[in-house]
Design a protein around this motif. Sequence first.
Motif, mmCIF file in Angstrom:
data_model
loop_
_atom_site.group_PDB
_atom_site.id
_atom_site.type_symbol
_atom_site.label_atom_id
_atom_site.label_comp_id
_atom_site.label_asym_id
_atom_site.label_seq_id
_atom_site.Cartn_x
_atom_site.Cartn_y
_atom_site.Cartn_z
ATOM 1 N N PRO A 100 0.821 -1.219 0.000
ATOM 2 C CA PRO A 100 0.000 0.000 0.000
ATOM 3 C C PRO A 100 0.852 1.264 0.000
ATOM 4 O O PRO A 100 0.455 2.287 -0.554
ATOM 5 C CB PRO A 100 -0.835 -0.119 1.275
ATOM 6 C CG PRO A 100 -0.227 -1.201 2.097
ATOM 7 C CD PRO A 100 0.595 -2.063 1.178
ATOM 8 N N ASP A 101 2.063 1.193 0.584
ATOM 9 C CA ASP A 101 2.902 2.400 0.667
ATOM 10 C C ASP A 101 3.342 2.912 -0.696
ATOM 11 O O ASP A 101 3.688 4.083 -0.835
ATOM 12 C CB ASP A 101 4.127 2.126 1.540
ATOM 13 C CG ASP A 101 3.737 2.052 3.006
ATOM 14 O OD1 ASP A 101 2.957 2.904 3.452
ATOM 15 O OD2 ASP A 101 4.174 1.106 3.682
ATOM 16 N N ASN A 102 3.360 2.021 -1.692
ATOM 17 C CA ASN A 102 3.802 2.454 -3.023
ATOM 18 C C ASN A 102 2.675 3.053 -3.858
ATOM 19 O O ASN A 102 2.882 3.397 -5.010
ATOM 20 C CB ASN A 102 4.374 1.259 -3.814
ATOM 21 C CG ASN A 102 5.654 0.756 -3.195
ATOM 22 O OD1 ASN A 102 6.263 1.461 -2.409
ATOM 23 N ND2 ASN A 102 6.041 -0.456 -3.539
ATOM 24 N N GLN A 103 1.469 3.125 -3.292
ATOM 25 C CA GLN A 103 0.324 3.487 -4.131
ATOM 26 C C GLN A 103 -0.149 4.923 -3.962
ATOM 27 O O GLN A 103 -1.061 5.361 -4.626
ATOM 28 C CB GLN A 103 -0.838 2.513 -3.869
ATOM 29 C CG GLN A 103 -0.458 1.081 -4.223
ATOM 30 C CD GLN A 103 -1.526 0.072 -3.855
ATOM 31 O OE1 GLN A 103 -2.593 0.058 -4.446
ATOM 32 N NE2 GLN A 103 -1.247 -0.761 -2.880
ATOM 33 N N PHE A 104 0.501 5.647 -3.007
ATOM 34 C CA PHE A 104 0.014 7.005 -2.743
ATOM 35 C C PHE A 104 0.931 8.049 -3.367
ATOM 36 O O PHE A 104 2.148 7.891 -3.379
ATOM 37 C CB PHE A 104 -0.090 7.236 -1.226
ATOM 38 C CG PHE A 104 -1.038 6.268 -0.560
ATOM 39 C CD1 PHE A 104 -2.407 6.364 -0.766
ATOM 40 C CD2 PHE A 104 -0.553 5.241 0.236
ATOM 41 C CE1 PHE A 104 -3.288 5.451 -0.185
ATOM 42 C CE2 PHE A 104 -1.414 4.328 0.834
ATOM 43 C CZ PHE A 104 -2.781 4.442 0.616
ATOM 44 N N VAL A 105 0.318 9.095 -3.901
ATOM 45 C CA VAL A 105 1.114 10.158 -4.528
ATOM 46 C C VAL A 105 1.045 11.450 -3.708
ATOM 47 O O VAL A 105 1.695 12.426 -4.032
ATOM 48 C CB VAL A 105 0.636 10.447 -5.976
ATOM 49 C CG1 VAL A 105 0.945 9.287 -6.894
ATOM 50 C CG2 VAL A 105 -0.851 10.790 -6.019
ATOM 51 N N SER A 106 0.230 11.445 -2.641
ATOM 52 C CA SER A 106 0.065 12.665 -1.856
ATOM 53 C C SER A 106 0.092 12.325 -0.370
ATOM 54 O O SER A 106 -0.100 11.178 0.028
ATOM 55 C CB SER A 106 -1.270 13.313 -2.214
ATOM 56 O OG SER A 106 -1.586 14.300 -1.272
ATOM 57 N N SER A 107 0.306 13.331 0.462
ATOM 58 C CA SER A 107 0.310 13.093 1.906
ATOM 59 C C SER A 107 -1.068 13.347 2.521
ATOM 60 O O SER A 107 -1.237 13.361 3.725
ATOM 61 C CB SER A 107 1.369 13.958 2.581
ATOM 62 O OG SER A 107 1.112 15.297 2.249
ATOM 63 N N LEU A 108 -2.057 13.571 1.682
ATOM 64 C CA LEU A 108 -3.437 13.712 2.162
ATOM 65 C C LEU A 108 -4.321 12.734 1.386
ATOM 66 O O LEU A 108 -4.277 12.683 0.152
ATOM 67 C CB LEU A 108 -3.977 15.108 1.881
ATOM 68 C CG LEU A 108 -3.752 16.217 2.891
ATOM 69 C CD1 LEU A 108 -4.499 17.461 2.441
ATOM 70 C CD2 LEU A 108 -4.194 15.816 4.300
ATOM 71 N N VAL A 109 -5.137 11.987 2.117
ATOM 72 C CA VAL A 109 -5.999 10.992 1.474
ATOM 73 C C VAL A 109 -6.856 11.648 0.376
ATOM 74 O O VAL A 109 -6.952 11.139 -0.740
ATOM 75 C CB VAL A 109 -6.876 10.273 2.531
ATOM 76 C CG1 VAL A 109 -7.994 9.488 1.879
ATOM 77 C CG2 VAL A 109 -6.016 9.361 3.407
ATOM 78 N N GLU A 110 -7.451 12.814 0.686
ATOM 79 C CA GLU A 110 -8.367 13.418 -0.303
ATOM 80 C C GLU A 110 -7.643 13.848 -1.582
ATOM 81 O O GLU A 110 -8.161 13.692 -2.681
ATOM 82 C CB GLU A 110 -9.176 14.581 0.291
ATOM 83 C CG GLU A 110 -8.382 15.790 0.641
ATOM 84 C CD GLU A 110 -9.264 16.930 1.145
ATOM 85 O OE1 GLU A 110 -10.490 16.806 1.105
ATOM 86 O OE2 GLU A 110 -8.683 17.940 1.586
ATOM 87 N N GLU A 111 -6.416 14.352 -1.409
ATOM 88 C CA GLU A 111 -5.646 14.774 -2.594
ATOM 89 C C GLU A 111 -5.271 13.558 -3.435
ATOM 90 O O GLU A 111 -5.257 13.603 -4.656
ATOM 91 C CB GLU A 111 -4.357 15.479 -2.158
ATOM 92 C CG GLU A 111 -4.566 16.935 -1.814
ATOM 93 C CD GLU A 111 -3.282 17.608 -1.360
ATOM 94 O OE1 GLU A 111 -3.393 18.733 -0.866
ATOM 95 O OE2 GLU A 111 -2.185 17.005 -1.477
ATOM 96 N N ASP A 112 -4.954 12.488 -2.725
ATOM 97 C CA ASP A 112 -4.563 11.275 -3.420
ATOM 98 C C ASP A 112 -5.710 10.759 -4.303
ATOM 99 O O ASP A 112 -5.514 10.397 -5.458
ATOM 100 C CB ASP A 112 -4.165 10.209 -2.387
ATOM 101 C CG ASP A 112 -3.365 9.134 -3.047
ATOM 102 O OD1 ASP A 112 -2.168 9.354 -3.268
ATOM 103 O OD2 ASP A 112 -3.966 8.110 -3.402
ATOM 104 N N ILE A 113 -6.909 10.748 -3.730
ATOM 105 C CA ILE A 113 -8.066 10.252 -4.492
ATOM 106 C C ILE A 113 -8.416 11.241 -5.613
ATOM 107 O O ILE A 113 -8.716 10.843 -6.743
ATOM 108 C CB ILE A 113 -9.274 10.013 -3.549
ATOM 109 C CG1 ILE A 113 -8.905 8.948 -2.500
ATOM 110 C CG2 ILE A 113 -10.516 9.599 -4.333
ATOM 111 C CD1 ILE A 113 -9.914 8.780 -1.392
#
Length: 286
Positions: A100-113
């Motif tokens: 899961p750590d490799n799947q996020f591009v932002s430090s905020l959940v909402e920005e990521d989605i």
Amino acid sequence: MQQMEVKDNGLIIEAESLSFSYEHQESLNLTLNDINFKVEKGEFIALLGANGSGKSTLARQINALLPLQRGKLLVNGFDAGIETNMRDIRRACGMVFQNPDNQFVSSLVEEDIAFGLQNYDYPQAEISSRVAQVLEMVGLPGFEQRNPGFLSGGQKQRAAIAGVLAVDPDILILDEATSMLDSEGRKEVLETVQRLHREHHKTVVMITHYVEEAILADRVCLLSAGRIIADGSPREILTQPALLDQTQLTAPFAVRLFFELANKGVNLPEIPLTTNEIVRQLCQSK
Ligand SMILES: Nc1ncnc2c1ncn2[C@@H]1O[C@H](COP(=O)(O)OP(=O)(O)OP(=O)(O)O)[C@@H](O)[C@H]1O
Ligand SMILES: [Mg+2]
């Protein structure tokens, strides 16, 4: 002009004589070897197989991350052999990976989605309501302002699934999405996937090494050296230890117990898949 979409036959994935080589198209060293794989809309498939058997390659082929070399592949009605269909195929197939750590591009959940939504030119005014909606779907309401890096493993994977759900894919492909999680995290993710399947009618292709997880599926496919060697209901496939052994898999605990008991002369009426089924049969035979 080439036809972009084909007639609806109830199949959402239709692979016929599909072969793929990482070396070159004419290579005899095939990673996928004459695969015939059909998935109905709304089905939940578990794809099992030993390390290196080609599961991730098949997932990447379905998701158009790998080019079609040989055979036929239709995904959500789109022909994977036509270059201009790639974007539609990728949008139709949401992929969730192991870490899961490799799947996020932002430090905020909402920005990521929101990132995925912006990539698909989703109307700006609808983004925050869509983010809230998908977080609700994965059981993380109100997690918009959280940092994905600080969530538990199960929450991280569910946040990653929310990101994938944002653009409303019909198919969810989970490539060992539970393998880095503890039993609690695994349970959270599996319950989420089951809910998305049952309530939101997502087609699910779940790649896993856990035979117990495959019990949850409608159908189990076994991959060995790039070929599908068995395809049937969890009961048909998972109650055959010798077949599973060919793919370095061990039968579910209940199945092994059934055969151990039979060796000792204790014969249960039918091969159980779960401990609950063993308990039921033992209580009935008292
Ligand atoms: N990018 C690549 N380039 C060359 N060969 C690759 C590449 N990716 C995978 N392979 C090879 O293709 C074969 C199938 O790999 P794949 O990752 O699809 O298997 P898998 O069933 O997903 O395995 P695992 O259970 O370990 O994830 C392996 O022999 C692997 O070494
Ligand atoms: Mg893999």
